[in-house]
Design a protein around this motif. Sequence first.
Motif, short mmCIF file in Angstrom:
data_model
loop_
_atom_site.label_atom_id
_atom_site.label_comp_id
_atom_site.label_asym_id
_atom_site.label_seq_id
_atom_site.Cartn_x
_atom_site.Cartn_y
_atom_site.Cartn_z
N HIS A 58 0.98 -1.31 -0.17
CA HIS A 58 0.40 -0.40 0.22
C HIS A 58 0.83 0.96 0.50
O HIS A 58 0.59 2.16 -0.69
N SER A 59 2.10 1.28 0.58
CA SER A 59 2.85 2.48 0.48
C SER A 59 2.42 3.64 1.51
O SER A 59 1.77 4.27 0.29
N PRO A 60 1.51 3.69 2.16
CA PRO A 60 1.24 4.66 2.92
C PRO A 60 0.89 6.25 2.41
O PRO A 60 2.69 6.34 2.78
N SER A 61 0.78 6.80 2.11
CA SER A 61 1.14 8.22 1.67
C SER A 61 0.99 8.94 2.51
O SER A 61 0.37 8.96 3.88
N LYS A 62 1.67 9.92 2.27
CA LYS A 62 2.55 11.40 2.67
C LYS A 62 1.67 12.87 2.52
O LYS A 62 1.69 13.77 3.68
N GLU A 63 1.25 12.15 1.47
CA GLU A 63 0.24 13.15 1.02
C GLU A 63 -0.81 14.25 2.32
O GLU A 63 -1.61 13.35 2.77
N ASN A 64 -0.74 15.46 2.59
CA ASN A 64 -1.89 15.41 3.52
C ASN A 64 -3.03 15.84 3.06
O ASN A 64 -3.18 15.51 1.99
N ASN A 74 -9.98 17.94 -8.49
CA ASN A 74 -9.68 18.39 -9.66
C ASN A 74 -9.63 17.17 -10.73
O ASN A 74 -9.72 17.53 -12.11
N THR A 75 -8.90 16.15 -10.65
CA THR A 75 -8.76 15.49 -11.16
C THR A 75 -9.75 14.00 -11.79
O THR A 75 -9.08 12.91 -12.76
N HIS A 76 -10.40 13.62 -10.88
CA HIS A 76 -10.66 12.26 -10.84
C HIS A 76 -12.69 12.54 -10.46
O HIS A 76 -12.78 12.43 -11.64
N TYR A 77 -12.75 13.56 -8.67
CA TYR A 77 -14.35 13.38 -9.26
C TYR A 77 -15.22 13.94 -9.89
O TYR A 77 -15.81 13.68 -10.43
N ALA A 143 -13.75 10.43 -1.61
CA ALA A 143 -12.42 10.66 -1.28
C ALA A 143 -11.53 9.62 -0.43
O ALA A 143 -10.34 9.34 -1.88
N LEU A 144 -11.82 8.94 0.51
CA LEU A 144 -10.74 8.54 1.16
C LEU A 144 -11.24 7.08 0.84
O LEU A 144 -9.70 6.39 0.69
N GLY A 145 -12.55 6.72 -0.12
CA GLY A 145 -13.01 5.49 -0.79
C GLY A 145 -11.82 5.54 -2.17
O GLY A 145 -11.27 4.24 -2.18
N GLN A 146 -11.24 6.29 -2.74
CA GLN A 146 -10.31 6.66 -3.67
C GLN A 146 -9.10 6.34 -3.15
O GLN A 146 -8.09 5.61 -4.27
N ALA A 147 -8.34 7.21 -2.31
CA ALA A 147 -7.26 7.04 -1.77
C ALA A 147 -6.88 5.44 -1.42
O ALA A 147 -6.08 5.12 -0.99
N GLN A 148 -7.86 5.08 -0.75
CA GLN A 148 -7.89 3.31 -0.34
C GLN A 148 -7.40 2.48 -1.34
O GLN A 148 -6.46 1.40 -1.91
N LYS A 149 -8.20 3.13 -2.33
CA LYS A 149 -8.08 2.00 -3.94
C LYS A 149 -6.62 2.20 -4.73
O LYS A 149 -6.74 1.63 -5.46
N TRP A 150 -6.62 3.80 -4.62
CA TRP A 150 -4.94 3.98 -5.06
C TRP A 150 -3.84 3.54 -4.24
O TRP A 150 -2.72 3.96 -4.88
N ASN A 151 -4.60 2.65 -2.90
CA ASN A 151 -3.36 2.51 -2.11
C ASN A 151 -2.79 3.43 -2.13
O ASN A 151 -1.24 3.01 -1.20
N MET A 152 -2.86 4.34 -1.09
CA MET A 152 -2.18 5.97 -0.92
C MET A 152 -2.67 5.85 0.67
O MET A 152 -1.91 5.37 1.93
N ILE A 153 -3.73 4.40 1.09
CA ILE A 153 -4.09 4.51 1.92
C ILE A 153 -4.34 3.19 2.56
O ILE A 153 -5.02 2.36 1.92
#
Length: 380
Positions: A58-64, A74-77, A143-153
């Motif tokens: 998953h490589s947890p993201s450091k992005e705030n 702006n790039t997905h939703y 939003a955070l559901g998509q972050a999970q799909k992107w393996n950010m969390i």
Amino acid sequence: MKGHIYKRGKTYTYVIDVGRDPETGQRKQKSKGGFQKKKEAEQALRKALDVLEKEDFHSPSKENFSTFMQKWLNTHYRFRVSETTTSISTYTINKHLLNNNPFLNKQISKITTRDIDNFYGYKLNEGLSTSTVRKLHNLLNKALGQAQKWNMIISNPVASADPPSIKKAEFLIWNSADINKFLITIRNERLYILFFLAIHTGMRKGELLALKWSDINLAKRIINVRRSLSNIPGKGYLHKELKTKKSKRNIIISKDVAETLLQHRKEQEKIINEFGNAYVDNDLVICTTEGKEQDLRNVTRVTKRLIQEAGVPKIRFHDLRHTHASILLSEGIDVVEVSSRLGHTNPRTTLETYAHLVPNKNNNAADRFSKALSKDLFNG
């Protein structure tokens, strides 16, 4: 990722090779000892490897949170919803999620369910309605559901959060005396036809402002509701086709309404002749004196002014729709028919909204039930 076990004195220890430090190049390892049996160490090693592999994958993201939300919006939703929805969501996100948010600058991989629940409480204390907080919950979940799909969390903290149940706000309605007093007072107002149709058809503000003469058959006394007007910041007005089959509907109007529309059309034709080429003919029933779209926000301001001048109870423009439905139900019109006229997706929506106004025709239900049982018993 590999690991091994070795005996150290009387106990066993496992060691996992987790690669090399990218800065120093030195070998990195994780170890744990103190296991009395080799089998215990092997089991612990397997569990540790599973956890580390999952974290590595998953490589947890450091992005705030702030940065992520703006990128997601702006790039997905925005490419997956309508322009109107994008406009509304952008406003909501900027006002409530990117402003006065306790975890605004927190890494998304470190946001917890407790953070989310505390945020809901914080917003409720600010005075936001349960409906608005629920909308924030839905946006956060997407939003955070998509972050999970992107393996950010690794997991979505919103999925386990506890948003408030929606408490439906009470609405006010006018009685026939209020309606007559209001319409008589505003008879010479330019937007008289807007309020007249809202009261007599139950149409929404956006539907009324997008209504065209080509949508009306005065001979058959039918209004075809097909679209709604919205205002997109930076782009202007959008005539949006209604989504569902139920919202696209034909509304039967009375002879009085048809005659009022005909009179309005004659007055509009006089204005068109006066303005000549300066008039922008968009075939709109309700528009500015130049033929352009009527501003939705201005309608809200005009509504407040006219209500005050008429001296009738203060209500919102949308409450005229409630007034229309309430009068129909009080007159015994079937809920299904009222639902169809309002464009509700399901009659249940109508019943849940106006249940307290539906005449109670079942006061003798208990007696009729007992009578039916007695009849069967007698026949038996």
